[in-house]
Design a protein around this motif. Structure first.
Motif, PDB file in Angstrom:
ATOM      1  N   ILE A   1       0.838  -1.196   0.000  1.00 26.51           N
ATOM      2  CA  ILE A   1       0.000   0.000   0.000  1.00 26.51           C
ATOM      3  C   ILE A   1       0.876   1.250   0.000  1.00 26.51           C
ATOM      4  N   GLN A   2       1.922   1.220   0.807  1.00 27.53           N
ATOM      5  CA  GLN A   2       2.823   2.365   0.902  1.00 27.53           C
ATOM      6  C   GLN A   2       3.473   2.673  -0.451  1.00 27.53           C
ATOM      7  N   LYS A   3       3.875   1.636  -1.160  1.00 25.58           N
ATOM      8  CA  LYS A   3       4.493   1.811  -2.484  1.00 25.58           C
ATOM      9  C   LYS A   3       3.495   2.457  -3.453  1.00 25.58           C
ATOM     10  N   ASP A   4       2.279   1.936  -3.479  1.00 23.95           N
ATOM     11  CA  ASP A   4       1.251   2.508  -4.355  1.00 23.95           C
ATOM     12  C   ASP A   4       0.896   3.936  -3.931  1.00 23.95           C
ATOM     13  N   ASN A   5       0.807   4.153  -2.631  1.00 22.53           N
ATOM     14  CA  ASN A   5       0.485   5.477  -2.101  1.00 22.53           C
ATOM     15  C   ASN A   5       1.539   6.494  -2.544  1.00 22.53           C
ATOM     16  N   ARG A   6       2.805   6.128  -2.435  1.00 25.14           N
ATOM     17  CA  ARG A   6       3.903   7.017  -2.809  1.00 25.14           C
ATOM     18  C   ARG A   6       3.851   7.314  -4.307  1.00 25.14           C
ATOM     19  N   LYS A   7       3.561   6.309  -5.118  1.00 25.58           N
ATOM     20  CA  LYS A   7       3.490   6.486  -6.569  1.00 25.58           C
ATOM     21  C   LYS A   7       2.349   7.445  -6.928  1.00 25.58           C
ATOM     22  N   VAL A   8       1.196   7.296  -6.280  1.00 24.76           N
ATOM     23  CA  VAL A   8       0.072   8.191  -6.540  1.00 24.76           C
ATOM     24  C   VAL A   8       0.442   9.617  -6.140  1.00 24.76           C
ATOM     25  N   LEU A   9       1.058   9.781  -4.977  1.00 21.10           N
ATOM     26  CA  LEU A   9       1.481  11.117  -4.539  1.00 21.10           C
ATOM     27  C   LEU A   9       2.443  11.751  -5.548  1.00 21.10           C
ATOM     28  N   ASP A  10       3.386  10.961  -6.040  1.00 25.91           N
ATOM     29  CA  ASP A  10       4.331  11.477  -7.032  1.00 25.91           C
ATOM     30  C   ASP A  10       3.617  11.875  -8.324  1.00 25.91           C
ATOM     31  N   ASP A  11       2.655  11.042  -8.746  1.00 26.94           N
ATOM     32  CA  ASP A  11       1.956  11.288 -10.003  1.00 26.94           C
ATOM     33  C   ASP A  11       1.037  12.513  -9.948  1.00 26.94           C
ATOM     34  N   ILE A  12       0.490  12.815  -8.785  1.00 21.61           N
ATOM     35  CA  ILE A  12      -0.430  13.951  -8.693  1.00 21.61           C
ATOM     36  C   ILE A  12       0.275  15.250  -8.301  1.00 21.61           C
TER      37      ILE A  12
END
Length: 147
Positions: free
Chosen positions: A12-23
Motif C-alpha cells: 500500500i505504501q508503495k502505491d500510495n507514494r506512486k500516486v502522490l508522485d503522479d499527482i
C-alpha cells in the motif's frame, strides 16, 4: 502473521507514494484534498510498518493507526472520483492529467483498497471480530460479517 501485515502495508505504501508522485504537478482543489489524505495514509503506513518490524505486535499498538489509515482511505476514493469526473468535464488538456494517468491512478487506488480489505480480514481473523469491530469501518469487512 505479522510478516503478511508488513508486506501488505508495504505494498500500500508503495502505491500510495506512486500516486502522490503522479499527482504532484496538479493543483486542482480536489487534488489538494486528495493529497492531504494520501499524506495521512503515508504517515500511518510508516508507523504501522515500524510496529510490525519491531516484532510481536499487539492490538493496542496498532489499533489507532489502523483506524486512522482506514478512515483516510475512505476519503481518498471519493476525492479521486470527483477529481476524475471534473477532469472529464473540462477535458484532458495540458494542465490536467491524461486519460492514461487517470486510469493508472484509479488502478493503484483500487489495489490499495483491495489490500486494505485483505488487511481488515486478516486483522479480524488474528485479533477477533469482537475487538476489530471497534476500529475497522464496515466498508472493509466481509459482507457476511456486516449483515
Amino acid at each position: 502473521m505479522s510478516y503478511q501485515f508488513e508486506e501488505l502495508f508495504a505494498d500500500i505504501q508503495k502505491d500510495n507514494r506512486k500516486v502522490l508522485d503522479d499527482i504532484e504537478p496538479f493543483e486542482h482543489p480536489l487534488v489538494v484534498l486528495l493529497r492531504k489524505c494520501l499524506e495521512e495514509q503515508e504517515y500511518m503506513l510508516d508507523r504501522l510498518i515500524e510496529e510490525f518490524e519491531e516484532g510481536k505486535t499487539e492490538l493496542k499498538d496498532i489499533k489507532t493507526n489502523c483506524s486512522a489509515l482506514f478512515h483516510a482511505n475512505q476519503k481518498v476514493n471519493p476525492y479521486f472520483a470527483e477529481w476524475k469526473r471534473a477532469t472529464g468535464w473540462i477535458g484532458y488538456k495540458d494542465d490536467t492529467p491524461s486519460e492514461e494517468l487517470m486510469k493508472s491512478l484509479e488502478e493503484r487506488l483500487d489495489e490499495m483498497q483491495d489490500d486494505l480489505i485483505e488487511i481488515a480480514a486478516k486483522l479480524d481473523e488474528e485479533y477477533g471480530e469482537s475487538t476489530t469491530k471497534y476500529f475497522i469501518p464496515t466498508f472493509y469487512l466481509p459482507e457476511e460479517r456486516v449483515n
